[in-house]
Design a protein around this motif. Structure first.
Motif, PDB file in Angstrom:
ATOM      1  N   LEU A 161       0.821  -1.209   0.000  1.00 32.27           N
ATOM      2  CA  LEU A 161       0.000   0.000   0.000  1.00 32.27           C
ATOM      3  C   LEU A 161       0.855   1.260   0.000  1.00 32.27           C
ATOM      4  CD1 LEU A 161      -3.100  -0.568   2.304  1.00 32.27           C
ATOM      5  CD2 LEU A 161      -3.077   0.095  -0.090  1.00 32.27           C
ATOM      6  N   SER A 162       1.967   1.218   0.738  1.00 33.12           N
ATOM      7  CA  SER A 162       2.836   2.396   0.796  1.00 33.12           C
ATOM      8  C   SER A 162       3.428   2.719  -0.567  1.00 33.12           C
ATOM      9  CB  SER A 162       3.963   2.165   1.813  1.00 33.12           C
ATOM     10  OG  SER A 162       3.445   2.036   3.110  1.00 33.12           O
ATOM     11  N   PHE A 163       3.839   1.675  -1.302  1.00 32.72           N
ATOM     12  CA  PHE A 163       4.385   1.911  -2.636  1.00 32.72           C
ATOM     13  C   PHE A 163       3.308   2.406  -3.594  1.00 32.72           C
ATOM     14  CE2 PHE A 163       8.197  -0.364  -1.364  1.00 32.72           C
ATOM     15  CZ  PHE A 163       9.167   0.306  -2.094  1.00 32.72           C
ATOM     16  N   LEU A 164       2.101   1.888  -3.439  1.00 39.91           N
ATOM     17  CA  LEU A 164       1.006   2.383  -4.265  1.00 39.91           C
ATOM     18  C   LEU A 164       0.746   3.856  -3.960  1.00 39.91           C
ATOM     19  CD1 LEU A 164      -1.309   1.945  -6.258  1.00 39.91           C
ATOM     20  CD2 LEU A 164      -2.715   1.140  -4.336  1.00 39.91           C
ATOM     21  N   CYS A 165       0.760   4.187  -2.667  1.00 41.07           N
ATOM     22  CA  CYS A 165       0.548   5.580  -2.252  1.00 41.07           C
ATOM     23  C   CYS A 165       1.666   6.475  -2.778  1.00 41.07           C
ATOM     24  CB  CYS A 165       0.464   5.657  -0.725  1.00 41.07           C
ATOM     25  SG  CYS A 165      -0.084   7.252  -0.076  1.00 41.07           S
ATOM     26  N   ARG A 166       2.922   5.999  -2.708  1.00 46.09           N
ATOM     27  CA  ARG A 166       4.047   6.782  -3.197  1.00 46.09           C
ATOM     28  C   ARG A 166       3.960   6.977  -4.722  1.00 46.09           C
ATOM     29  NH1 ARG A 166       9.307   8.398  -1.741  1.00 46.09           N
ATOM     30  NH2 ARG A 166       8.363   8.462   0.314  1.00 46.09           N
ATOM     31  N   THR A 167       3.531   5.926  -5.427  1.00 42.16           N
ATOM     32  CA  THR A 167       3.389   6.037  -6.879  1.00 42.16           C
ATOM     33  C   THR A 167       2.387   7.124  -7.246  1.00 42.16           C
ATOM     34  OG1 THR A 167       3.852   3.674  -7.093  1.00 42.16           O
ATOM     35  CG2 THR A 167       2.841   4.754  -8.986  1.00 42.16           C
ATOM     36  N   ILE A 168       1.255   7.108  -6.572  1.00 45.04           N
ATOM     37  CA  ILE A 168       0.229   8.125  -6.837  1.00 45.04           C
ATOM     38  C   ILE A 168       0.719   9.500  -6.401  1.00 45.04           C
ATOM     39  CG2 ILE A 168      -2.127   8.844  -6.246  1.00 45.04           C
ATOM     40  CD1 ILE A 168      -2.704   5.796  -5.876  1.00 45.04           C
ATOM     41  N   PHE A 169       1.484   9.549  -5.300  1.00 49.67           N
ATOM     42  CA  PHE A 169       2.058  10.811  -4.825  1.00 49.67           C
ATOM     43  C   PHE A 169       2.946  11.431  -5.901  1.00 49.67           C
ATOM     44  CE2 PHE A 169       4.892  13.645  -2.685  1.00 49.67           C
ATOM     45  CZ  PHE A 169       4.261  14.067  -1.519  1.00 49.67           C
ATOM     46  N   ILE A 170       3.832  10.628  -6.477  1.00 53.67           N
ATOM     47  CA  ILE A 170       4.759  11.127  -7.500  1.00 53.67           C
ATOM     48  C   ILE A 170       3.996  11.642  -8.718  1.00 53.67           C
ATOM     49  CG2 ILE A 170       6.567  10.441  -9.137  1.00 53.67           C
ATOM     50  CD1 ILE A 170       7.519   8.418  -7.003  1.00 53.67           C
ATOM     51  N   ARG A 171       2.969  10.898  -9.116  1.00 56.06           N
ATOM     52  CA  ARG A 171       2.257  11.249 -10.345  1.00 56.06           C
ATOM     53  C   ARG A 171       1.271  12.403 -10.155  1.00 56.06           C
ATOM     54  NH1 ARG A 171       1.328   5.142 -12.898  1.00 56.06           N
ATOM     55  NH2 ARG A 171       3.558   4.639 -12.961  1.00 56.06           N
ATOM     56  N   THR A 172       0.830  12.638  -8.923  1.00 48.00           N
ATOM     57  CA  THR A 172      -0.129  13.725  -8.696  1.00 48.00           C
ATOM     58  C   THR A 172       0.524  14.999  -8.182  1.00 48.00           C
ATOM     59  OG1 THR A 172      -0.604  12.833  -6.486  1.00 48.00           O
ATOM     60  CG2 THR A 172      -2.077  12.174  -8.286  1.00 48.00           C
ATOM     61  N   LEU A 173       1.589  14.855  -7.363  1.00 51.24           N
ATOM     62  CA  LEU A 173       2.209  16.045  -6.763  1.00 51.24           C
ATOM     63  C   LEU A 173       3.603  16.338  -7.311  1.00 51.24           C
ATOM     64  CD1 LEU A 173       1.103  15.585  -3.025  1.00 51.24           C
ATOM     65  CD2 LEU A 173       0.115  17.090  -4.751  1.00 51.24           C
ATOM     66  N   GLY A 174       4.362  15.301  -7.717  1.00 53.46           N
ATOM     67  CA  GLY A 174       5.662  15.538  -8.337  1.00 53.46           C
ATOM     68  C   GLY A 174       6.841  15.442  -7.385  1.00 53.46           C
ATOM     69  N   GLU A 175       8.060  15.572  -7.976  1.00 58.42           N
ATOM     70  CA  GLU A 175       9.305  15.376  -7.224  1.00 58.42           C
ATOM     71  C   GLU A 175       9.550  16.468  -6.183  1.00 58.42           C
ATOM     72  OE1 GLU A 175       9.151  15.426 -10.512  1.00 58.42           O
ATOM     73  OE2 GLU A 175       9.486  13.335 -11.084  1.00 58.42           O
ATOM     74  N   ALA A 176       9.096  17.685  -6.436  1.00 61.39           N
ATOM     75  CA  ALA A 176       9.351  18.776  -5.493  1.00 61.39           C
ATOM     76  C   ALA A 176       8.668  18.508  -4.155  1.00 61.39           C
ATOM     77  CB  ALA A 176       8.870  20.105  -6.075  1.00 61.39           C
ATOM     78  N   TYR A 177       7.412  18.094  -4.187  1.00 64.14           N
ATOM     79  CA  TYR A 177       6.704  17.751  -2.944  1.00 64.14           C
ATOM     80  C   TYR A 177       7.368  16.551  -2.257  1.00 64.14           C
ATOM     81  CZ  TYR A 177       2.720  20.922  -3.431  1.00 64.14           C
ATOM     82  OH  TYR A 177       1.923  22.038  -3.491  1.00 64.14           O
ATOM     83  N   LEU A 178       7.848  15.621  -3.061  1.00 63.10           N
ATOM     84  CA  LEU A 178       8.546  14.459  -2.515  1.00 63.10           C
ATOM     85  C   LEU A 178       9.805  14.895  -1.779  1.00 63.10           C
ATOM     86  CD1 LEU A 178       7.925  11.418  -2.685  1.00 63.10           C
ATOM     87  CD2 LEU A 178       9.479  11.283  -4.631  1.00 63.10           C
TER      88      LEU A 178
END
Length: 506
Positions: free
Chosen positions: A23-40
């Protein structure tokens, strides 16, 4: 009973975390695609700043948990109640200190951001990270008695149960709103739920705590705890500087986007480290109980087997990381601009191995309460790490930060930690440890090189190539180790360990 509790802890810990990882990797994948590297990158930076501020914890938790092993083994309820009351007062004070320190640092966090990431409400985001950290101190202390009582699996079920719910809700929020602040608010809410309900569980499991919460510790007990806290504070400095400054230095010298790239590698290594720590964390309380009730000869025999398991696990994981890091990130993120060059990947994997090889030694050191003897080691380690990381980062960039970490580990931790354990814990010469370490390391290098050569025959991209590389990484190291170690005493002990012994004491 010790082995039963250890096995139960390990099974529940690892099983829960595996599901949570997906689930964490799924959440991170969606995080990257919706918010981008700067938020990461901002997420990684603020998390590391709060890690540094958590130095205020001083190692109180580890010192007091160690102090509980013997009274729990002897069912000394008055002393347990007194220890928990001290723990409560200490953690409430620490929570306030971390909160005040975090607020005071607010004007200075922009100094660690090389380029403006263009993210609105950065200060609000930073304050939310502070609040999330502070609230844990007001309830989390009650988990200590559950862990010291060899029932860490209960904490794990609560933690990962809420973590799964948190990830599901965060995924929904990212899809629907792409709002990072709302994403953080969910994280805060579930941090509170986890600690609050675990505190209630501890109250139900140990109802006598309220009866003895006004008990006072003897002067000798207080003196012993304070001595251990002083030692653990120095250890906290070392571990926090070594583990918590890499992202700060990358942000300062390479920029927030580089932090975002590294955060994916960091997520993978911390996920693996979390899995392995669940295994070793599941046996720490049992080792502490063993140390309180048994002789050191038996402890040493068990240590050899756990150290062997440590080598096998971290050797296999490190080889797999080196061979699969970039193919996995490419497959996962669908972006080749989120990859590090192979030399950087090698040093990250190498650091994972040398850090992991310390795990068995640190588990026994903590369980035996030997914090005092190597207290200055941690401060020296922090200084060496910072000096070399800064110098090398200025000259070589990101890889210099990781090389600095490797240098500090091998020049300080490598020999001090086993020396303390063998001299003051086992009362044995330490040369056998170094001989085993050399053998294990050379073997890892040879097997790793052969595994990499096999993987390099396949294409770099594609799911099929990644799957075949995964099979190679699974089969080559483990087959070699099975052939080499099948008849050893350590391997036979581990085979027996997974079966519940008939003796209630074990």
């Amino acid at each position: 009973m010790r082995s039963k509790n250890s096995i139960k802890n390990i099974i529940v810990n690892v099983g829960s975390q595996l599901f949570s990882i997906l689930l964490s990797f799924l959440c991170r994948t969606i995080f990257i695609r919706t918010l981008g590297e700067a938020y990461l990158g901002i997420s990684g930076l603020f998390s590391n700043i709060l890690t540094l501020l958590s130095l205020a914890e001083l190692g109180v938790g580890t010192a007091i948990i160690f102090s509980m092993y013997k009274p729990l083994a002897q069912n000394d309820r008055k002393k347990i109640g007194a220890l928990m009351a001290l723990y409560r007062r200490a953690y409430h004070t620490i929570g306030l200190i971390v909160g005040i320190a975090g607020l005071a640092f607010t004007p200075f966090y922009p100094l660690f951001i090389k380029n403006d990431p263009g993210i609105p409400d950065l200060t609000v985001i930073y304050l939310l990270y502070i609040f999330n950290t502070v609230i844990t101190y007001f309830f989390s202390y009650k988990q200590s008695i559950i862990m010291a009582d060899q029932k860490n699996y209960i904490c794990t079920l609560y933690q990962y149960g809420f973590c799964i719910l948190q990830n599901i809700l965060q995924i929904a929020i990212l899809f629907q709103t792409r709002n990072f602040i709302l994403y953080l608010c969910v994280q805060i809410l579930f941090s509170f739920f986890t600690n609050f309900f675990l505190a209630r569980k501890a109250d139900k499991m140990y109802p006598y705590l309220k009866q003895y919460e006004k008990e006072k510790l003897s002067k000798s007990d207080k003196s012993s705890i304070i001595k251990n806290i002083r030692a653990m504070f120095m250890h906290r400095i070392g571990s926090t500087v070594v583990n918590g400054t890499d992202i700060l230095l990358i942000s300062r010298f390479s920029g927030i986007v580089s932090v975002g790239i590294y955060s994916n590698y960091y997520l993978i290594t911390t996920t693996l480290r979390g899995l392995t720590s669940q295994i070793f964390g599941g046996i720490t309380a049992s080792v502490g109980n063993l140390g309180a009730l048994e002789d050191r000869k038996k402890s040493y025999d068990i240590y050899l087997s756990i150290n062997f398991a440590c080598f096998w696990i971290f050797s296999f994981c490190s080889i797999s990381l080196f061979c699969l890091f970039n193919p996995f990130i490419t497959l996962w993120t669908r972006r080749e601009n989120l990859l590090f060059a192979l030399p950087i990947v090698f040093v990250i994997s190498l650091n994972f191995f040398v850090t992991g090889m310390r795990q068995a030694t640190l588990t026994f050191r903590d369980a035996f309460g030997l914090f005092w003897y190597d207290r200055y080691k941690a401060v020296l380690e922090a200084a060496v790490n910072l000096i070399f990381s800064i110098i090398l980062a200025q000259r070589y960039g990101i890889i210099g930060v990781f090389i600095g970490t490797f240098i500090s580990t091998m020049t300080i931790d490598f020999w001090v930690e086993p020396l303390v354990l063998f001299r003051h814990g086992f009362h044995r010469p330490v040369r056998t440890y170094f001989a085993r370490y050399l053998y294990y390391s050379v073997l890892t290098g040879l097997v790793g090189y052969f595994t990499y050569l096999c993987c390099s025959l396949l294409p770099d991209a594609g799911f099929s190539a990644f799957a075949v590389k995964g099979v190679i990484c699974l089969l080559v190291p483990n087959t070699v180790y099975l052939v080499l170690f099948w008849n050893t005493r350590e391997f036979q002990y581990l085979k027996g360990f997974v079966h519940f012994p008939k003796s209630g004491k074990e």
